[in-house]
Design a protein around this motif. Sequence first.
Motif, PDB file in Angstrom:
ATOM      1  N   LYS A  33       0.830  -1.213   0.000  1.00  0.00           N
ATOM      2  CA  LYS A  33       0.000   0.000   0.000  1.00  0.00           C
ATOM      3  C   LYS A  33       0.858   1.254   0.000  1.00  0.00           C
ATOM      4  CE  LYS A  33      -3.722   2.292   2.568  1.00  0.00           C
ATOM      5  NZ  LYS A  33      -4.631   2.197   3.750  1.00  0.00           N
ATOM      6  N   GLN A  34       1.948   1.225   0.779  1.00  0.00           N
ATOM      7  CA  GLN A  34       2.788   2.413   0.910  1.00  0.00           C
ATOM      8  C   GLN A  34       3.665   2.650  -0.314  1.00  0.00           C
ATOM      9  OE1 GLN A  34       5.223   2.448   4.422  1.00  0.00           O
ATOM     10  NE2 GLN A  34       6.332   4.310   3.837  1.00  0.00           N
ATOM     11  N   HIS A  35       4.234   1.589  -0.880  1.00  0.00           N
ATOM     12  CA  HIS A  35       5.261   1.757  -1.904  1.00  0.00           C
ATOM     13  C   HIS A  35       4.811   1.406  -3.327  1.00  0.00           C
ATOM     14  CE1 HIS A  35       8.253   2.409   1.221  1.00  0.00           C
ATOM     15  NE2 HIS A  35       7.861   1.301   1.823  1.00  0.00           N
ATOM     16  N   CYS A  36       3.712   0.680  -3.471  1.00  0.00           N
ATOM     17  CA  CYS A  36       3.370   0.130  -4.785  1.00  0.00           C
ATOM     18  C   CYS A  36       1.990   0.538  -5.290  1.00  0.00           C
ATOM     19  CB  CYS A  36       3.431  -1.403  -4.755  1.00  0.00           C
ATOM     20  SG  CYS A  36       4.914  -2.088  -4.005  1.00  0.00           S
ATOM     21  N   ALA A  37       1.037   0.730  -4.361  1.00  0.00           N
ATOM     22  CA  ALA A  37      -0.369   0.863  -4.758  1.00  0.00           C
ATOM     23  C   ALA A  37      -0.630   2.086  -5.627  1.00  0.00           C
ATOM     24  CB  ALA A  37      -1.260   0.896  -3.519  1.00  0.00           C
ATOM     25  N   SER A  38       0.121   3.168  -5.421  1.00  0.00           N
ATOM     26  CA  SER A  38      -0.156   4.389  -6.184  1.00  0.00           C
ATOM     27  C   SER A  38       0.027   4.172  -7.682  1.00  0.00           C
ATOM     28  CB  SER A  38       0.748   5.526  -5.717  1.00  0.00           C
ATOM     29  OG  SER A  38       2.113   5.199  -5.916  1.00  0.00           O
ATOM     30  N   CYS A  39       0.906   3.238  -8.078  1.00  0.00           N
ATOM     31  CA  CYS A  39       1.126   2.947  -9.505  1.00  0.00           C
ATOM     32  C   CYS A  39       0.420   1.670  -9.957  1.00  0.00           C
ATOM     33  CB  CYS A  39       2.614   2.828  -9.808  1.00  0.00           C
ATOM     34  SG  CYS A  39       3.497   4.396  -9.776  1.00  0.00           S
ATOM     35  N   HIS A  40       0.433   0.648  -9.108  1.00  0.00           N
ATOM     36  CA  HIS A  40      -0.079  -0.656  -9.519  1.00  0.00           C
ATOM     37  C   HIS A  40      -1.495  -0.940  -9.023  1.00  0.00           C
ATOM     38  CE1 HIS A  40       3.802  -1.895 -11.169  1.00  0.00           C
ATOM     39  NE2 HIS A  40       4.357  -1.350 -10.098  1.00  0.00           N
ATOM     40  N   GLY A  41      -2.097   0.007  -8.318  1.00  0.00           N
ATOM     41  CA  GLY A  41      -3.462  -0.159  -7.854  1.00  0.00           C
ATOM     42  C   GLY A  41      -3.533  -0.840  -6.502  1.00  0.00           C
ATOM     43  N   ALA A  42      -4.397  -0.363  -5.633  1.00  0.00           N
ATOM     44  CA  ALA A  42      -4.529  -0.936  -4.293  1.00  0.00           C
ATOM     45  C   ALA A  42      -4.949  -2.395  -4.350  1.00  0.00           C
ATOM     46  CB  ALA A  42      -5.541  -0.130  -3.483  1.00  0.00           C
ATOM     47  N   GLY A  47      -2.655   0.330 -12.524  1.00  0.00           N
ATOM     48  CA  GLY A  47      -3.025   1.741 -12.601  1.00  0.00           C
ATOM     49  C   GLY A  47      -2.114   2.372 -13.619  1.00  0.00           C
ATOM     50  N   GLN A  77       8.981   4.135 -14.678  1.00  0.00           N
ATOM     51  CA  GLN A  77       8.827   4.970 -13.487  1.00  0.00           C
ATOM     52  C   GLN A  77       9.061   4.178 -12.206  1.00  0.00           C
ATOM     53  OE1 GLN A  77       5.340   7.654 -13.600  1.00  0.00           O
ATOM     54  NE2 GLN A  77       4.995   6.923 -15.674  1.00  0.00           N
TER      55      GLN A  77
END
Length: 524
Positions: A33-42, A47, A77
């Motif tokens: 959630k902290q390191h990956c979700a912003s790009c790969h989706g929660a 994403g 990225q």
Amino acid sequence: MNWKILIPAGFAVYFLFGMAQLAEAADAPANFKQHCASCHGADRLGGIGPALLPENLGRLRKPEAEKVIRDGRPATQMLGVGDKLSADEIKALVDYAYAPIKPMPAWGEKEITASRIVNYAPGSLPDKPQFTADPLNLFVVVETGDHHVSILDGDKLEPIHRFQSRFALHGGPKFTPDGRYVFFASRDGWITKFDLWNLKVIAEVRAGINTRNAAVSGDGKWVAVANYLPHSLVILDADLNLKKILPVADKDGKVSSRVSAVYDAAPRQSFVAALKDVKEVWEVSYNPKADDIPAGMIHDFKYREGAFIPGFLNPQRTQLDDYLDDFYFTQGYDEVMGASRNDAKSAVSGQVVNLDARKKIADLELPGMPHLGSGISWTWQGRTVMATPNLNEGLISIIDMQTWQTIKQIKTRGPGFFMRSHENSRYAWTDSMMRKEFKDTMQIIDKEKLEIVAELKPEPGKTFAHVEFTRDGKYVLASLWENDGALIIYDAATLKEVKRLPMNKPVGKYNVWNKISKSEGTSH
């Protein structure tokens, strides 16, 4: 009784170490959630970045995945988090990404059909441009900073409209042959149809969960959508009605595959798709009169003794010895120049595939990780050459398209993502955005000398990438790829700055005429 004194010291250490590992493993969802979700989706369904699921990670072994998480991945990225997570935390994160989601979300006929949104019925809007600008010299500018698209007048070099887009548009917009409609694909599967003459969003449909790109047929009647999730190639009509879903798997149906990309081959009346996880290239004809495709054992082709399937909207398979992740069409569209992104260290990582013979006909000397999808071509000393940037090394490969030999490798400031030129310009432009020290530098190549003759660095330290020419080739629009960025417009002959248009991270811009005319200086 004090049980602690009965536990041997060695076992206690082992026990505590195991408990610590379990704790770190339990933290994997939090770390994701902290390191990956912003790009790969929660939900790990993708994403800005691709979905992280075992179905999508078949070609990436767990030790290599750990390395990617620790060190990052060049040309993307993806930044490494080795300075933030321990080795055990990274291992737990990999195990988390490789764990199947149950139940896996479905996205088939029912879901696609139910998602369709129609804002304007076919024929309900005027059949002529509702503005005075040249409709064939418009620019479509994708701004990812706030997920908007701007439409520019290519003569006045001024915006005439701006609208909100879906999240994370990807793969470049595609146009109908008359230039009236443009289709956008988002990473989360939405396909948007926009009327450039009326400046309206006409319709939308969600064709997948995690999508790579879309292609529009040369007759403007069909849209093909390449999906990472589910593993499918979706065919829509021009009004975004679902026509067909092609599940993507090898000829034996044993290995399913993501679709890396799909492009239109208008002279062949077909879509050509690159597959990520299967060593095949697919060609899907949208000609209703296409010849039937042999399937299985054929005793006699002439008398049609054997098994055949309709040629219309079904795949013709070309079997390969290596994966083909990305490709570039030759001028006649009878061949593709392709590359695998498996081995960035290989000296020969490319191949030429003849779509009529349905086999590889040549190898290409392409070190590093060529980005053939951004390749361009021009005439050099009486022969056609193709140039491709490289995502892993600072070089441009120049290839003779008759002999398939590499004529020259031009050293650049660093790995780059894009190249652009125009048939009326002597220059080709390329970036070095994958190297931190030179992400702010654009280099200019003389197409006759095959040498770098100039460098542009308008804003030191800020990413400077992706250019597009006006219809006549007189001006170049380049992206200051920042949230407080701009389109910087240059005189294509003198390389002098003409003006700036403030933009919110303008990642790409696309001229209608250059795209529909298949300009040699732009990707197709």
